[in-house]
Design a protein around this motif. Structure first.
Motif, PDB file in Angstrom:
ATOM      1  N   PHE A 245       0.853  -1.189   0.000  1.00 48.40           N
ATOM      2  CA  PHE A 245       0.000   0.000   0.000  1.00 48.40           C
ATOM      3  C   PHE A 245       0.891   1.241   0.000  1.00 48.40           C
ATOM      4  CE2 PHE A 245      -2.280  -3.399   2.214  1.00 48.40           C
ATOM      5  CZ  PHE A 245      -3.436  -3.480   1.449  1.00 48.40           C
ATOM      6  N   GLU A 246       1.604   1.377  -1.054  1.00 50.43           N
ATOM      7  CA  GLU A 246       2.593   2.451  -1.166  1.00 50.43           C
ATOM      8  C   GLU A 246       1.942   3.827  -0.996  1.00 50.43           C
ATOM      9  OE1 GLU A 246       6.070   4.014  -4.268  1.00 50.43           O
ATOM     10  OE2 GLU A 246       4.781   2.314  -4.782  1.00 50.43           O
ATOM     11  N   GLY A 247       2.559   4.605  -0.101  1.00 47.32           N
ATOM     12  CA  GLY A 247       2.093   5.967   0.120  1.00 47.32           C
ATOM     13  C   GLY A 247       0.978   6.112   1.133  1.00 47.32           C
ATOM     14  N   ARG A 248       0.432   5.006   1.599  1.00 46.04           N
ATOM     15  CA  ARG A 248      -0.702   5.095   2.519  1.00 46.04           C
ATOM     16  C   ARG A 248      -0.290   4.943   3.979  1.00 46.04           C
ATOM     17  NH1 ARG A 248      -5.371   1.176   0.493  1.00 46.04           N
ATOM     18  NH2 ARG A 248      -6.350   2.088   2.339  1.00 46.04           N
ATOM     19  N   ILE A 249       0.876   4.338   4.226  1.00 47.41           N
ATOM     20  CA  ILE A 249       1.286   4.045   5.598  1.00 47.41           C
ATOM     21  C   ILE A 249       2.476   4.883   6.037  1.00 47.41           C
ATOM     22  CG2 ILE A 249       2.213   2.260   7.136  1.00 47.41           C
ATOM     23  CD1 ILE A 249       0.526   0.245   5.707  1.00 47.41           C
ATOM     24  N   THR A 250       3.512   4.938   5.202  1.00 44.52           N
ATOM     25  CA  THR A 250       4.759   5.589   5.598  1.00 44.52           C
ATOM     26  C   THR A 250       4.604   7.050   6.019  1.00 44.52           C
ATOM     27  OG1 THR A 250       5.212   5.939   3.233  1.00 44.52           O
ATOM     28  CG2 THR A 250       6.274   4.057   4.298  1.00 44.52           C
ATOM     29  N   PRO A 251       3.668   7.822   5.459  1.00 43.07           N
ATOM     30  CA  PRO A 251       3.558   9.214   5.937  1.00 43.07           C
ATOM     31  C   PRO A 251       3.112   9.330   7.390  1.00 43.07           C
ATOM     32  CG  PRO A 251       2.519   8.989   3.783  1.00 43.07           C
ATOM     33  CD  PRO A 251       2.787   7.599   4.296  1.00 43.07           C
ATOM     34  N   TYR A 252       2.539   8.252   7.943  1.00 40.00           N
ATOM     35  CA  TYR A 252       1.970   8.329   9.293  1.00 40.00           C
ATOM     36  C   TYR A 252       2.691   7.459  10.322  1.00 40.00           C
ATOM     37  CZ  TYR A 252      -1.705  10.001   6.243  1.00 40.00           C
ATOM     38  OH  TYR A 252      -2.415  10.678   5.273  1.00 40.00           O
TER      39      TYR A 252
END
Length: 255
Positions: A245-252
Motif C-alpha cells: 500500500f505504497e504511500g498510505r502508511i509511511t507518511p503516518y
C-alpha cells in the motif's frame, strides 16, 4: 431520642459459623445481620431528624424487600407523621444495597448466558429471586455507554482497515430480517467472539438488544487484548504493508 442500642452477639455468630452455617444466601448469617445494622442506622436517622422538628413524631414503619449480595430481607423503614423524613441509609424506592449483584449479572450476560440462567445463578448464589424485567433493567444500563462508544471520536487516519460481517436475525415490523454487523475481525477476532455469544440465540427482539449483548461481550473480550499477538512481527508487517500500500502508511508511521 431513642435509647435503644444495637449489639451484635459475636459469640452466637461465631458458633453458628463454626457449625457450618453459611454466610450468604437465604439462610446465611450475613443477611439478618445486615438487616439489623441497616434498621439501626435508619432508627438513628429518624431520631436525629425529629430533633429538628419537635412538633413531629414517629408514625409506624413501612416495609419493602431489599436485595444485597448476601441475600434479600424485609426492611422496616420508620416514618414520621408529616412525611418529611427522607432516609439516606436506604433511600426511598431503593431496593438494592450493593452493586455486586449487578456486576455479576453483567458479567454473566457478557458471557452469553440467558436471562433464565442468570436468574438460576442469583437464586442459587444469593437466594434472591429476580424477574427478567429486573435483569433487563440492569443490562440496559449498558445502552448509554454503548451509544457513547458508537459516537466516539475515531483516530484521524487508518491507513488500512479490515472489515468482516456477521449476520443476525432481528425483528422489525413483526417479522425477522437479516442484518449485518461489521467488525474488524482480522485484527481482534471479534467475529469469533460474537458467534460464541449468539450461537444459542435464534433471533433478537430489536437491534438494541443485539448490540447490547455484542457490546457487553466485546468489553469482556477486550480484557485479553492487552497481550501481544503471537507470531506478529510489527516491523516486518509494517514494512510489507508499506510495499503493498505504497504511500498510505509511511507518511503516518515511523518504520
Amino acid at each position: 431520642m431513642s435509647d435503644d442500642k444495637f449489639e451484635i452477639d459475636i459469640q452466637a455468630f461465631a458458633k453458628a459459623l463454626q457449625s457450618g452455617q453459611g454466610l450468604n444466601g437465604k439462610d446465611g448469617l450475613l443477611t439478618p445481620l445486615i438487616k439489623q445494622i441497616t434498621e439501626a442506622a435508619l432508627g438513628a436517622e429518624i431520631d436525629q431528624h425529629l430533633e429538628a422538628e419537635p412538633d413531629n413524631r414517629k408514625n409506624g414503619k413501612s416495609r419493602k424487600t431489599v436485595k444485597t449480595s448476601s441475600g434479600e430481607f424485609e426492611l422496616d423503614t420508620p416514618r414520621n407523621r408529616n412525611g418529611s423524613f427522607d432516609p439516606q441509609t436506604v433511600k426511598k424506592h431503593q431496593t438494592r444495597l450493593t452493586d455486586e449483584m449487578e456486576r455479576n449479572v453483567l458479567s454473566l450476560f457478557a458471557l452469553g448466558n440467558s436471562y433464565q440462567h442468570i436468574r438460576e445463578y442469583l437464586l442459587d448464589m444469593y437466594g434472591i429471586s429476580v424477574s427478567n424485567g429486573t435483569i433487563n433493567a440492569i443490562t440496559d444500563r449498558l445502552i448509554p455507554e454503548l451509544r457513547a462508544w458508537q459516537a466516539r471520536d475515531l483516530d484521524p487516519v487508518y491507513p488500512v482497515v479490515w472489515l468482516d460481517a456477521v449476520h443476525y436475525k432481528i425483528k422489525e415490523n413483526g417479522r425477522f430480517i437479516s442484518k449485518a454487523i461489521y467488525t474488524t475481525n482480522a485484527v481482534e477476532a471479534v467475529h469469533r467472539q460474537f458467534r460464541k455469544l449468539t450461537k444459542t440465540k435464534g433471533g433478537f427482539a430489536n437491534e438494541t438488544s443485539l448490540l447490547k449483548l455484542l457490546y457487553a461481550g466485546m468489553l469482556k473480550a477486550s480484557e485479553k487484548w492487552t497481550h501481544p499477538v503471537q507470531n506478529w512481527n510489527l516491523t516486518l508487517t509494517l514494512s510489507q504493508l508499506s510495499i503493498h500500500f505504497e504511500g498510505r502508511i509511511t507518511p503516518y508511521l515511523d518504520l
